[in-house]
Scaffold this motif. Structure first.
Motif, short mmCIF file in Angstrom:
data_model
loop_
_atom_site.label_atom_id
_atom_site.label_comp_id
_atom_site.label_asym_id
_atom_site.label_seq_id
_atom_site.Cartn_x
_atom_site.Cartn_y
_atom_site.Cartn_z
N LEU A 197 11.70 3.78 -5.77
CA LEU A 197 11.32 5.17 -5.59
C LEU A 197 9.84 5.38 -5.90
O LEU A 197 9.14 6.07 -5.16
CB LEU A 197 12.19 6.06 -6.49
N ILE A 198 9.36 4.79 -6.99
CA ILE A 198 7.95 4.92 -7.33
C ILE A 198 7.06 4.30 -6.26
O ILE A 198 6.02 4.84 -5.88
CB ILE A 198 7.69 4.28 -8.71
N HIS A 207 7.78 4.02 -3.09
CA HIS A 207 7.78 4.91 -1.92
C HIS A 207 6.87 6.11 -2.16
O HIS A 207 6.15 6.55 -1.24
CB HIS A 207 9.20 5.38 -1.62
N LEU A 208 6.90 6.67 -3.35
CA LEU A 208 6.04 7.82 -3.65
C LEU A 208 4.56 7.44 -3.59
O LEU A 208 3.73 8.20 -3.10
CB LEU A 208 6.40 8.39 -5.03
N LEU A 209 4.24 6.26 -4.11
CA LEU A 209 2.86 5.80 -4.04
C LEU A 209 2.42 5.56 -2.60
O LEU A 209 1.29 5.89 -2.22
CB LEU A 209 2.70 4.51 -4.87
N GLU A 210 3.33 5.00 -1.80
CA GLU A 210 3.02 4.78 -0.38
C GLU A 210 2.82 6.12 0.33
O GLU A 210 1.91 6.26 1.15
CB GLU A 210 4.14 3.98 0.27
N LEU A 211 3.68 7.09 0.02
CA LEU A 211 3.55 8.41 0.64
C LEU A 211 2.22 9.05 0.25
O LEU A 211 1.53 9.62 1.11
CB LEU A 211 4.71 9.30 0.20
N ARG A 212 1.84 8.96 -1.02
CA ARG A 212 0.55 9.51 -1.44
C ARG A 212 -0.60 8.83 -0.72
O ARG A 212 -1.55 9.50 -0.27
CB ARG A 212 0.39 9.36 -2.95
N SER A 213 -0.51 7.52 -0.59
CA SER A 213 -1.57 6.78 0.10
C SER A 213 -1.68 7.23 1.56
O SER A 213 -2.80 7.44 2.07
CB SER A 213 -1.29 5.28 0.02
N GLU A 258 14.37 2.56 -10.36
CA GLU A 258 13.26 3.51 -10.21
C GLU A 258 12.07 2.89 -9.50
O GLU A 258 11.27 3.62 -8.89
CB GLU A 258 12.82 4.02 -11.58
#
Length: 251
Positions: free
Chosen positions: A12-13, A15-21, A9
């Motif tokens: 994935l987390i 990547h999601l944090l990078e996408l949000r940033s 996980e």
């Protein structure tokens, strides 16, 4: 949850944090551009309206048929202009997010394609503003019946011009689209040359759909697209995997 599950996980987390940033940075850049352009919204609209005002009889002007149009039309234009100004920053954020997952060859090809797509979109908008709009409005002014005054609503005019900008900007992406298709192996330069006749017919159909119902704007879109199709063939032949019968010759 097991350690193996936690380890699976974490990427994935991350990547999601990078996408949000990246999304937050892109939105911040867009808002900054909008904040800088909002004070000049009326000047931007006056500049956009100039091609039409130049073709109207002396004293001609645009009108506002809705109460809030004088406020919302310049604001809408300012947002569109901010999006255009911030587009390199937005594309950079998208590139920074996906680049780590690309191979070296993909990076070498993707970056020039992104830069070319952006430059061609700007070129299409500039072509529409400096060449197409004056010719279209000149044509419409000449065919206006006697006794009829051209008094265009500011919101309708803005929508008309923005549609033209998008039509020409996206249409000028044709070479990039052909290069991508060739890189994916869906078409070859030889097939593009053989289908030139069908492409020309399709281009004129697209021009008729995207542009206003006048011959001038249709020709002004179709002719550059035909030239860009030829440029796309040459570019595709330069980057696509070699196939029997492929060459740089566009004949």
């Amino acid at each position: 949850m097991t350690d193996a599950g936690l380890d699976s996980e974490r990427p994935l987390i991350a990547h999601l944090l990078e996408l949000r940033s990246r999304l937050l940075r892109g939105a911040a850049g867009l808002l900054l551009a909008l904040a800088c352009l909002l004070p000049f919204a009326n000047r931007l609209y006056a500049l956009l309206a100039q091609p039409l005002l130049d073709k109207l009889p002396k004293g001609g002007q645009l009108i506002a048929t809705q109460v809030a149009s004088p406020f919302f039309a310049p604001m809408k234009l300012a947002f569109f202009a901010a999006l255009m100004v911030a587009m390199p920053w937005l594309l950079y954020q998208a590139w920074a997010f996906v680049a780590p997952g690309l191979y070296k060859r993909e990076k070498r090809l993707a970056l020039p394609l992104l830069a070319s797509a952006l430059a061609l979109f700007y070129a299409g908008c500039a072509f529409a503003y400096f060449l197409v709009l004056p010719m279209v409005f000149g044509f419409l002014a000449r065919v206006t019946p006697a006794g009829v005054a051209m008094m265009t609503d500011i919101s309708a005019y803005l929508d008309f011009v923005l549609v033209l900008f998008l039509a020409f900007g996206l249409s000028f992406e044709l070479p990039v689209a052909l290069v991508i298709l060739a890189l994916l192996g869906w078409v070859t330069p030889a097939q593009l040359r053989e289908g030139r006749g069908y492409a020309v017919v399709g281009i004129f159909v697209v021009a008729a759909v995207l542009t206003p119902p006048d011959v001038v704007s249709q020709l002004m879109l179709a002719i550059p697209m035909c030239l860009l199709y030829e440029a796309g063939i040459i570019a595709a032949a330069m980057v696509a995997p070699r196939q029997p019968g492929d060459g740089v010759d566009a004949g």
